[in-house]
Each structure stands twice: as C-alpha cells, then as structure tokens.
Design an enzyme around this catalytic site. Structure first.
Site, PDB file in Angstrom:
ATOM      1  N   GLY A  72       0.771  -1.180   0.162  1.00  0.00           N
ATOM      2  CA  GLY A  72       0.244  -0.091   0.198  1.00  0.00           C
ATOM      3  C   GLY A  72       0.951   1.153  -0.045  1.00  0.00           C
ATOM      4  O   GLY A  72       0.425   2.468  -0.720  1.00  0.00           O
ATOM      5  N   THR A  73       1.823   1.250   0.694  1.00  0.00           N
ATOM      6  CA  THR A  73       2.682   2.302   0.711  1.00  0.00           C
ATOM      7  C   THR A  73       3.390   2.837  -0.697  1.00  0.00           C
ATOM      8  O   THR A  73       3.576   3.930  -0.997  1.00  0.00           O
ATOM      9  CB  THR A  73       3.816   1.933   1.755  1.00  0.00           C
ATOM     10  OG1 THR A  73       3.292   1.958   3.053  1.00  0.00           O
ATOM     11  CG2 THR A  73       5.043   3.010   1.865  1.00  0.00           C
ATOM     12  N   ASN A  81      -7.757   4.345   8.960  1.00  0.00           N
ATOM     13  CA  ASN A  81      -7.321   3.165   9.551  1.00  0.00           C
ATOM     14  C   ASN A  81      -7.320   3.115  11.119  1.00  0.00           C
ATOM     15  O   ASN A  81      -7.646   2.024  11.768  1.00  0.00           O
ATOM     16  CB  ASN A  81      -5.653   2.944   9.132  1.00  0.00           C
ATOM     17  CG  ASN A  81      -4.810   4.188   9.362  1.00  0.00           C
ATOM     18  OD1 ASN A  81      -5.190   5.234   8.911  1.00  0.00           O
ATOM     19  ND2 ASN A  81      -3.972   4.195  10.264  1.00  0.00           N
ATOM     20  N   GLN A  98      -7.930   0.644   3.771  1.00  0.00           N
ATOM     21  CA  GLN A  98      -8.682   0.118   4.504  1.00  0.00           C
ATOM     22  C   GLN A  98     -10.172   0.229   4.350  1.00  0.00           C
ATOM     23  O   GLN A  98     -11.159  -0.316   5.023  1.00  0.00           O
ATOM     24  CB  GLN A  98      -8.702   0.977   6.008  1.00  0.00           C
ATOM     25  CG  GLN A  98      -7.258   1.112   6.613  1.00  0.00           C
ATOM     26  CD  GLN A  98      -6.759  -0.221   7.344  1.00  0.00           C
ATOM     27  OE1 GLN A  98      -7.893  -1.315   7.287  1.00  0.00           O
ATOM     28  NE2 GLN A  98      -5.481  -0.485   7.563  1.00  0.00           N
ATOM     29  N   GLY A 156      -2.353  -5.900   0.084  1.00  0.00           N
ATOM     30  CA  GLY A 156      -2.902  -7.339   0.136  1.00  0.00           C
ATOM     31  C   GLY A 156      -3.065  -7.948   1.649  1.00  0.00           C
ATOM     32  O   GLY A 156      -4.126  -8.395   1.940  1.00  0.00           O
ATOM     33  N   HIS A 157      -2.133  -7.113   2.604  1.00  0.00           N
ATOM     34  CA  HIS A 157      -2.205  -7.946   3.943  1.00  0.00           C
ATOM     35  C   HIS A 157      -3.350  -7.486   4.832  1.00  0.00           C
ATOM     36  O   HIS A 157      -3.697  -7.958   5.888  1.00  0.00           O
ATOM     37  CB  HIS A 157      -0.809  -7.810   4.624  1.00  0.00           C
ATOM     38  CG  HIS A 157      -0.397  -6.268   4.892  1.00  0.00           C
ATOM     39  ND1 HIS A 157      -0.458  -6.145   6.375  1.00  0.00           N
ATOM     40  CD2 HIS A 157      -0.061  -5.275   4.501  1.00  0.00           C
ATOM     41  CE1 HIS A 157       0.105  -4.789   6.466  1.00  0.00           C
ATOM     42  NE2 HIS A 157       0.242  -4.463   5.284  1.00  0.00           N
ATOM     43  N   CYS A 196       4.404   5.172  21.547  1.00  0.00           N
ATOM     44  CA  CYS A 196       5.415   5.515  22.268  1.00  0.00           C
ATOM     45  C   CYS A 196       6.722   5.985  21.542  1.00  0.00           C
ATOM     46  O   CYS A 196       7.252   5.215  20.755  1.00  0.00           O
ATOM     47  CB  CYS A 196       5.937   4.408  23.009  1.00  0.00           C
ATOM     48  SG  CYS A 196       6.775   4.729  24.771  1.00  0.00           S
TER      49      CYS A 196
HETATM   50  C1  LIG Z   1      -4.545   3.289   5.319  1.00  0.00           C
HETATM   51  C2  LIG Z   1      -3.258   2.634   5.081  1.00  0.00           C
HETATM   52  N1  LIG Z   1      -2.661   3.093   4.148  1.00  0.00           N
HETATM   53  C3  LIG Z   1      -1.493   2.275   3.729  1.00  0.00           C
HETATM   54  C4  LIG Z   1      -0.994   1.561   4.485  1.00  0.00           C
HETATM   55  C5  LIG Z   1       0.360   1.030   4.244  1.00  0.00           C
HETATM   56  O1  LIG Z   1       0.216  -0.330   3.483  1.00  0.00           O
HETATM   57  P1  LIG Z   1       1.472  -1.478   3.419  1.00  0.00           P
HETATM   58  O2  LIG Z   1       1.554  -1.813   4.882  1.00  0.00           O
HETATM   59  O3  LIG Z   1       0.814  -2.635   2.515  1.00  0.00           O
HETATM   60  O4  LIG Z   1       2.314  -0.683   2.896  1.00  0.00           O
HETATM   61  C6  LIG Z   1      -1.696   0.943   5.640  1.00  0.00           C
HETATM   62  C7  LIG Z   1      -1.187  -0.145   6.600  1.00  0.00           C
HETATM   63  O5  LIG Z   1      -1.336   0.192   7.855  1.00  0.00           O
HETATM   64  C8  LIG Z   1      -2.857   1.716   5.725  1.00  0.00           C
HETATM   65  O6  LIG Z   1      -3.738   1.340   6.955  1.00  0.00           O
END
Ligand SMILES: Cc1ncc(COP(=O)(O)O)c(C=O)c1O
Length: 408
Positions: free
Chosen positions: A72-73, A151, A179, A200-201, A325
């Site tokens: 996702g990143t 998220n 999400q 995917g995860h 933290c």
């Molecule tokens: C809203 C949102 N965007 C992007 C990401 C990043 O996804 P990834 O872990 O596949 O890079 C996350 C993961 O926590 C997320 O919740």
C-alpha cells in the site's frame, strides 16, 4: 480461552488458507517468468492475468487499470509522485490531517522542496470539513489525496463527491483505499477517482503486495523504473506468487462482502455495546454510522492505552492503541488529536478491528475480559478516585505543557 483472539485486522490479517493454497505452486514447480516467450512463462503470465481480473472486480474497474505494486505504501507514493512529476507547473497538494504516514510522511519533504501543502481538518467524528476542502482547491493544485476509510477510526470520507469536485477543476484525485477494500464496495469505474491504492495484507493476502488503480487515459509516470512489466507502469519482475495471492484474496473479499457488512458489523456492534455498557467513562472515536463495518475505536478514559494492551495480551487478545510510544513519551495519535478528542480519552483509546474470521464466542470473551482490566488500571491511576475521575485533574493537559501522562 487459550487461543489467540485477533482483533487487530486493520494492522494486518491472517492469509486465508485458500490464498496460501493458490500461491504456493508459484514458489515451486510453476516458477516461470511471466515475460518469457515459452509456454512455461506463459503459465505464470496467465496466472497474473487472472489475478488482475479478480483485483479489478474488487475495485470495480478494468483489469488494464490495475498496476501491481509491493504494498500500500508503494501505491500511495506512486500516486503522489506521479501527479507531481507529470504536472511540474503545479506546486500545490491537498490532503488531510488524518492521513496514513504512507502519504503524511512525504509532506515535510515536499514543503522543503517549495510545494504548498494544505491539510484539511476533520470534525469531532473524523468527518471531512467539506467547505475547507472546496476552498483549498486552486488552479495550482496538482493532486488531492485522501483516505477512503480511516485506519484508526474507520470513518469514511466522501471520496466520490470529492473526486467530482476535483475533476471539475482539472485536479487529479487519489484515494488510499487500503482500509476500505473488501469492507465496502469501491466501484471505481462509476467515479471520477483517478488513482486508488490497496494492500494485500489488509484483506487476507500476505504482506508485501499491493495494487494501484490508474484510471485509463490519466497522465501517469512510474515510481519504479526498469523493465516493461505492468505495461511500462512499474518496473521489476512480477512477484507472481504474491500477485496470485492478492487475486485470490480479492475474489474471497468480494464473496465475503455481505458477511462483512452483516455478521462482522453485528459482531463489532455487539463488542462495542458490551464494552461501553459494562465500563463507565468510555467514548467511541469516529462516526458511529459513517464508518467501515469492522472497526471500533473506544476510549477508556483515565487509563493508558498501552497498559490496556499489555493486560489484553496477557489474556490472549490482540488490539492496538491510539497512542504511540515515541522517545519515551506517549503521544496521542495524530488522528484523535485532529478530531479534538480530549487527551484523557485519547491516551486510553484502543482500536479493535475484526474480520470474517472472528466469532461471537471471541467477542463475548472480550466483553468479559475488559472490565476487570480497566478497573485495575483505574485503581492505580492518580487521575481516578473510587468510582470516578479524581477531583483535581488540572495537571492533565497536553496543551499547557504540563501533562503528567505523556510529558508534552
Ligand atoms: C490506510 C493505510 N494506508 C497505507 C497503509 C500501508 O500499507 P502497506 O503496509 O501495505 O505498505 C496502511 C497500513 O497500515 C494503511 O492502513
């Protein structure tokens, strides 16, 4: 109950057995490169094609509009940098104060490079301040990038309407749908959304695979430059096993969408009701109606979220907290701060996120497990006396620089 109770599905999900079964052959006997010309490579290419069709079905778009990425990143960064690089004359970006770091962490660098960045606020339920959003759009705006579902709270932004407003002004619109995918219908083809990220995860595929929807005809520049994979939109030999996994997970997510919106929603609501009825001084963070069906973010006031998590872990329950933290001090989440959640509540906030793999038995176990934990922590809290908050809580303020909880 000795087994693990996993209520942290917004952090990551278990890979579904069907997903693992589908991907495993592509690590072993079906290891071909989809770009190879011989039939053994063609087998891998066919599997990637099928996966693309399944992901497109989940996203509600054409298969050729799906670009596979590593996560996702990467999808978020690709969208952001594509918009900025393809429109070098435009120097303005609009986003929100509650974004995931996959977008948010780019902002200091962009500001440093002379970009103007507008971060739109939210109301106390995490809903977008619509007028602020509209007023922020200018002829200089290259991109508006907004979460579809938050998220931390699950609150949903009206991304279809936002994309309309951007399209009318010639502004590209990207949404982080990480999400939202699998929880609510995306139907991208029916919107003016230009780009959308998924991971995917978060939907029962493994970590390390994602996808980006890129609307057909959009001005686009790859983030990863290399070979001609993904039709020249993302260099790098395709991660066939993980792409197959994402395809199978997308197929399952589509099939499970009704269950997610009926049974999982009912489980989430039962959990929320059970906890807020059994424990005093709680509050729900987020919009109780306008949110995805699996998420609840609950504040247990006058206790520390991290302490709750430790006790929950001792009882086999996995969840996450709304404070992190950092360098020895507990910082309330930027999302809860943007919503104006009082810090006595922000510090004691817990996110519980369910999936189709959770059961009513697990929810009922959690409803029994929480009250003694909160009671014990409140007994130890200097801000709690007998059955309620201590009279003098004046030292509790992050704003005055004298907060005795987080040190800010
Ligand atoms: C809203 C949102 N965007 C992007 C990401 C990043 O996804 P990834 O872990 O596949 O890079 C996350 C993961 O926590 C997320 O919740």
């Amino acid at each position: 109950m000795s087994k693990l109770i996993y209520f942290d599905n917004n952090a990551t999900t278990m890979s579904a057995p069907e997903v693992i079964e589908a991907m495993v052959p592509f690590f072993g006997q079906r290891y071909g490169n989809p770009s190879s010309m011989y039939p053994f490579g063609g087998e891998a290419a066919a599997a990637v094609k099928k996966a693309r069709e399944n992901v497109a079905a989940l996203m509600g778009c054409e298969p050729r509009e799906v670009v596979f990425t590593s996560c996702g990143t990467e999808s978020d960064n690709t969208a952001l940098w594509s918009a900025l690089r393809t429109q070098p004359d435009k120097r303005h970006l609009v986003t929100s104060r509650v974004e995931h770091p996959a977008i948010g962490s780019n902002l200091p660098f962009l500001k440093n490079q002379g970009y103007r960045v507008t971060e739109i606020g939210v109301d106390e339920k995490g809903n977008l301040l619509w007028d602020q959003f509209i007023e922020s759009l200018t002829p200089d705006t290259a991109l508006a990038s907004f979460l579809w579902a938050n998220n931390e709270t699950g609150t949903i932004f009206p991304v279809a309407e936002m994309a309309e407003a951007c399209a009318e002004r010639g502004i590209q619109f990207h949404t982080d749908a990480v999400q939202a995918a699998g929880k609510i219908p995306l139907n991208l083809a029916g919107t003016k959304i230009d780009m959308a990220s998924i991971s995917g995860h978060k939907l029962h595929a493994p970590k390390g695979i994602g996808a980006l929807y890129v609307r057909r005809g959009l001005k686009y520049m790859p983030y990863m430059v290399g070979g001609h994979q993904e039709n020249g939109r993302r260099g790098g030999t395709e991660n066939v096993p993980y792409i197959v996994a994402l395809g199978r997970a997308a197929e399952l997510a589509l099939a499970n969408m009704d269950d997610e919106n009926t049974r999982v929603r009912a489980l989430r609501d039962r959990l929320e009701k059970g906890l807020t009825e059994a424990i005093s001084h709680t509050r729900i963070n987020g919009d109780p109606q306008n949110r995805v069906p699996n998420t609840t973010n609950i504040s247990f006031e006058y206790v520390e979220g991290e302490a709750i998590l430790l006790h929950l872990a001792g009882s086999g329950i996995c969840a996450s907290s709304g404070s992190a933290c950092t360098s020895g001090s507990l910082e309330p989440s930027h999302v809860l701060r943007a919503m104006g959640v009082p810090f006595t509540a922000a510090h004691g906030s817990i996110r519980l996120s369910l999936s189709v793999h959770n059961t009513r038995e697990e929810v009922d176990y959690a409803i029994k497990t929480f009250p003694p934990i909160i009671a014990k922590l409140r007994d130890m809290s200097p801000f709690w006396k007998d059955d309620g908050p201590a009279e003098d809580n004046s030292m509790l303020s992050c704003e005055t620089g004298s907060c005795q909880v987080c040190g800010v």
